[in-house]
Motif scaffolding. Structure first.
Motif, PDB file in Angstrom:
ATOM      1  N   ALA A  24       0.839  -1.197   0.000  1.00 38.21           N
ATOM      2  CA  ALA A  24       0.000   0.000   0.000  1.00 38.21           C
ATOM      3  C   ALA A  24       0.875   1.248   0.000  1.00 38.21           C
ATOM      4  CB  ALA A  24      -0.930   0.004   1.206  1.00 38.21           C
ATOM      5  N   ALA A  25       0.465   2.210  -0.799  1.00 41.14           N
ATOM      6  CA  ALA A  25       1.142   3.514  -0.829  1.00 41.14           C
ATOM      7  C   ALA A  25       0.355   4.464   0.067  1.00 41.14           C
ATOM      8  CB  ALA A  25       1.191   4.035  -2.251  1.00 41.14           C
ATOM      9  N   GLU A  26       1.007   5.522   0.531  1.00 39.69           N
ATOM     10  CA  GLU A  26       0.325   6.512   1.356  1.00 39.69           C
ATOM     11  C   GLU A  26       0.251   7.834   0.619  1.00 39.69           C
ATOM     12  OE1 GLU A  26       1.670   6.945   5.363  1.00 39.69           O
ATOM     13  OE2 GLU A  26       1.613   4.789   5.737  1.00 39.69           O
ATOM     14  N   GLY A  27      -0.797   8.574   0.915  1.00 40.23           N
ATOM     15  CA  GLY A  27      -0.985   9.880   0.310  1.00 40.23           C
ATOM     16  C   GLY A  27      -2.085  10.619   1.037  1.00 40.23           C
ATOM     17  N   THR A  28      -2.728  11.524   0.329  1.00 34.32           N
ATOM     18  CA  THR A  28      -3.838  12.274   0.897  1.00 34.32           C
ATOM     19  C   THR A  28      -5.007  12.253  -0.067  1.00 34.32           C
ATOM     20  OG1 THR A  28      -2.986  14.349  -0.027  1.00 34.32           O
ATOM     21  CG2 THR A  28      -2.374  13.824   2.259  1.00 34.32           C
ATOM     22  N   ALA A  29      -6.187  12.503   0.480  1.00 36.78           N
ATOM     23  CA  ALA A  29      -7.394  12.543  -0.349  1.00 36.78           C
ATOM     24  C   ALA A  29      -8.286  13.688   0.090  1.00 36.78           C
ATOM     25  CB  ALA A  29      -8.161  11.220  -0.253  1.00 36.78           C
ATOM     26  N   ALA A  76      -6.000  12.012  10.178  1.00 35.78           N
ATOM     27  CA  ALA A  76      -6.348  13.399   9.885  1.00 35.78           C
ATOM     28  C   ALA A  76      -5.154  14.146   9.307  1.00 35.78           C
ATOM     29  CB  ALA A  76      -6.803  14.084  11.173  1.00 35.78           C
ATOM     30  N   THR A  77      -5.446  15.209   8.575  1.00 34.29           N
ATOM     31  CA  THR A  77      -4.393  16.119   8.107  1.00 34.29           C
ATOM     32  C   THR A  77      -4.456  17.439   8.862  1.00 34.29           C
ATOM     33  OG1 THR A  77      -5.783  16.995   6.335  1.00 34.29           O
ATOM     34  CG2 THR A  77      -4.317  15.149   5.777  1.00 34.29           C
ATOM     35  N   ASN A  78      -5.504  17.618   9.644  1.00 35.55           N
ATOM     36  CA  ASN A  78      -5.634  18.843  10.451  1.00 35.55           C
ATOM     37  C   ASN A  78      -6.332  18.493  11.757  1.00 35.55           C
ATOM     38  OD1 ASN A  78      -8.602  19.228  10.258  1.00 35.55           O
ATOM     39  ND2 ASN A  78      -8.177  19.527   8.087  1.00 35.55           N
ATOM     40  N   GLN A  79      -6.349  19.427  12.663  1.00 39.19           N
ATOM     41  CA  GLN A  79      -6.931  19.161  13.976  1.00 39.19           C
ATOM     42  C   GLN A  79      -8.411  19.536  14.081  1.00 39.19           C
ATOM     43  OE1 GLN A  79      -5.348  17.334  16.240  1.00 39.19           O
ATOM     44  NE2 GLN A  79      -3.838  17.180  14.610  1.00 39.19           N
ATOM     45  N   ASP A  80      -9.005  20.067  13.002  1.00 33.41           N
ATOM     46  CA  ASP A  80     -10.423  20.418  13.051  1.00 33.41           C
ATOM     47  C   ASP A  80     -11.298  19.188  13.297  1.00 33.41           C
ATOM     48  OD1 ASP A  80      -9.781  23.062  12.624  1.00 33.41           O
ATOM     49  OD2 ASP A  80     -10.124  22.953  10.460  1.00 33.41           O
ATOM     50  N   VAL A  81     -10.938  18.074  12.661  1.00 31.88           N
ATOM     51  CA  VAL A  81     -11.624  16.799  12.862  1.00 31.88           C
ATOM     52  C   VAL A  81     -10.514  15.784  13.150  1.00 31.88           C
ATOM     53  CG1 VAL A  81     -13.195  15.091  11.885  1.00 31.88           C
ATOM     54  CG2 VAL A  81     -13.418  17.489  11.218  1.00 31.88           C
ATOM     55  N   PRO A  82     -10.095  15.649  14.414  1.00 34.91           N
ATOM     56  CA  PRO A  82      -8.920  14.839  14.741  1.00 34.91           C
ATOM     57  C   PRO A  82      -9.069  13.342  14.482  1.00 34.91           C
ATOM     58  CG  PRO A  82      -9.976  15.656  16.735  1.00 34.91           C
ATOM     59  CD  PRO A  82     -10.667  16.306  15.579  1.00 34.91           C
ATOM     60  N   GLN A  83     -10.264  12.812  14.474  1.00 33.86           N
ATOM     61  CA  GLN A  83     -10.491  11.385  14.223  1.00 33.86           C
ATOM     62  C   GLN A  83     -11.499  11.208  13.088  1.00 33.86           C
ATOM     63  OE1 GLN A  83      -8.731   9.026  15.715  1.00 33.86           O
ATOM     64  NE2 GLN A  83      -7.699  10.506  17.015  1.00 33.86           N
ATOM     65  N   PRO A  84     -11.130  11.490  11.842  1.00 35.77           N
ATOM     66  CA  PRO A  84     -12.108  11.459  10.755  1.00 35.77           C
ATOM     67  C   PRO A  84     -12.424  10.067  10.208  1.00 35.77           C
ATOM     68  CG  PRO A  84      -9.983  12.046   9.875  1.00 35.77           C
ATOM     69  CD  PRO A  84      -9.831  11.960  11.379  1.00 35.77           C
ATOM     70  N   GLY A 122     -12.525  17.305   5.256  1.00 32.41           N
ATOM     71  CA  GLY A 122     -12.082  17.944   4.022  1.00 32.41           C
ATOM     72  C   GLY A 122     -10.918  17.264   3.343  1.00 32.41           C
ATOM     73  N   LYS A 123      -9.886  16.924   4.097  1.00 32.38           N
ATOM     74  CA  LYS A 123      -8.689  16.265   3.570  1.00 32.38           C
ATOM     75  C   LYS A 123      -8.213  15.266   4.609  1.00 32.38           C
ATOM     76  CE  LYS A 123      -4.214  17.427   1.503  1.00 32.38           C
ATOM     77  NZ  LYS A 123      -3.326  18.554   1.115  1.00 32.38           N
ATOM     78  N   ILE A 124      -7.839  14.079   4.140  1.00 29.55           N
ATOM     79  CA  ILE A 124      -7.408  13.005   5.034  1.00 29.55           C
ATOM     80  C   ILE A 124      -6.134  12.343   4.523  1.00 29.55           C
ATOM     81  CG2 ILE A 124      -9.688  12.447   5.981  1.00 29.55           C
ATOM     82  CD1 ILE A 124      -9.860  10.190   3.822  1.00 29.55           C
ATOM     83  N   ARG A 125      -5.463  11.646   5.429  1.00 35.45           N
ATOM     84  CA  ARG A 125      -4.340  10.791   5.032  1.00 35.45           C
ATOM     85  C   ARG A 125      -4.919   9.425   4.649  1.00 35.45           C
ATOM     86  NH1 ARG A 125      -0.361   9.327   8.182  1.00 35.45           N
ATOM     87  NH2 ARG A 125      -1.665   9.067   9.991  1.00 35.45           N
ATOM     88  N   ILE A 126      -4.364   8.826   3.578  1.00 37.80           N
ATOM     89  CA  ILE A 126      -4.893   7.562   3.080  1.00 37.80           C
ATOM     90  C   ILE A 126      -3.779   6.560   2.785  1.00 37.80           C
ATOM     91  CG2 ILE A 126      -7.001   8.517   2.070  1.00 37.80           C
ATOM     92  CD1 ILE A 126      -5.486   8.343  -0.709  1.00 37.80           C
ATOM     93  N   GLU A 127      -4.191   5.310   2.717  1.00 39.33           N
ATOM     94  CA  GLU A 127      -3.414   4.228   2.114  1.00 39.33           C
ATOM     95  C   GLU A 127      -4.209   3.812   0.888  1.00 39.33           C
ATOM     96  OE1 GLU A 127      -1.226   1.606   5.571  1.00 39.33           O
ATOM     97  OE2 GLU A 127      -3.125   0.900   4.759  1.00 39.33           O
TER      98      GLU A 127
END
Length: 131
Positions: A24-29, A76-84, A122-127
């Motif tokens: 699996a690769a990692e990125g953002t979505a 998460a990529t930000n702290q607005d929604v820490p557990q998305p 809005g934006k998340i870290r993904i595999e």
């Protein structure tokens, strides 16, 4: 079925699962909203809602058109929604291009993003892995 064969099947399944995770690769979505047509890959063809646009990171001059990827939220990529993350994954088909300047790896349809994460993030870290 013999006990030895069952054990061999279980070991094989475990190895396959671990191999998929290791690749699996990692990125953002992020996500985009309807209408989803016309996408870069298929014109006005309706590909449903479990779709995505690929950024330059994986676009490959249209090489990803029609490929499917399993995408899972990993944080998460930000702290607005820490557990998305919802703890699920989704399979999406690449049908579009996320233009230069795109700040993510994959731009998911709103429905696909909502299946794996809270849209408020809005934006998340993904595999992601090609399937």
């Amino acid at each position: 079925m013999g006990l030895g064969i069952r054990a061999l099947i279980m070991v094989s399944m475990t190895i396959c699962a671990l191999t998929a995770v290791a690749n699996a690769a990692e990125g953002t979505a992020t996500y985009y909203t309807p209408p989803y047509v016309p996408p870069s890959c298929n014109g006005y063809q309706n590909d449903g809602v479990m779709i995505a646009a690929a950024s330059d990171a994986i676009w490959g001059n249209r090489a990803t058109c029609g490929r499917s990827y399993r995408v899972r939220c990993i944080g998460a990529t930000n702290q607005d929604v820490p557990q998305p993350c919802k703890g699920t994954s989704v399979v999406v088909k690449i049908v579009d291009y996320c233009p230069p300047g795109c700040q993510e790896t994959i731009d998911l349809s709103q429905e696909a993003f909502s299946a794996i994460a809270n849209p408020d993030a809005g934006k998340i870290r993904i595999e992601y892995t090609q399937v």
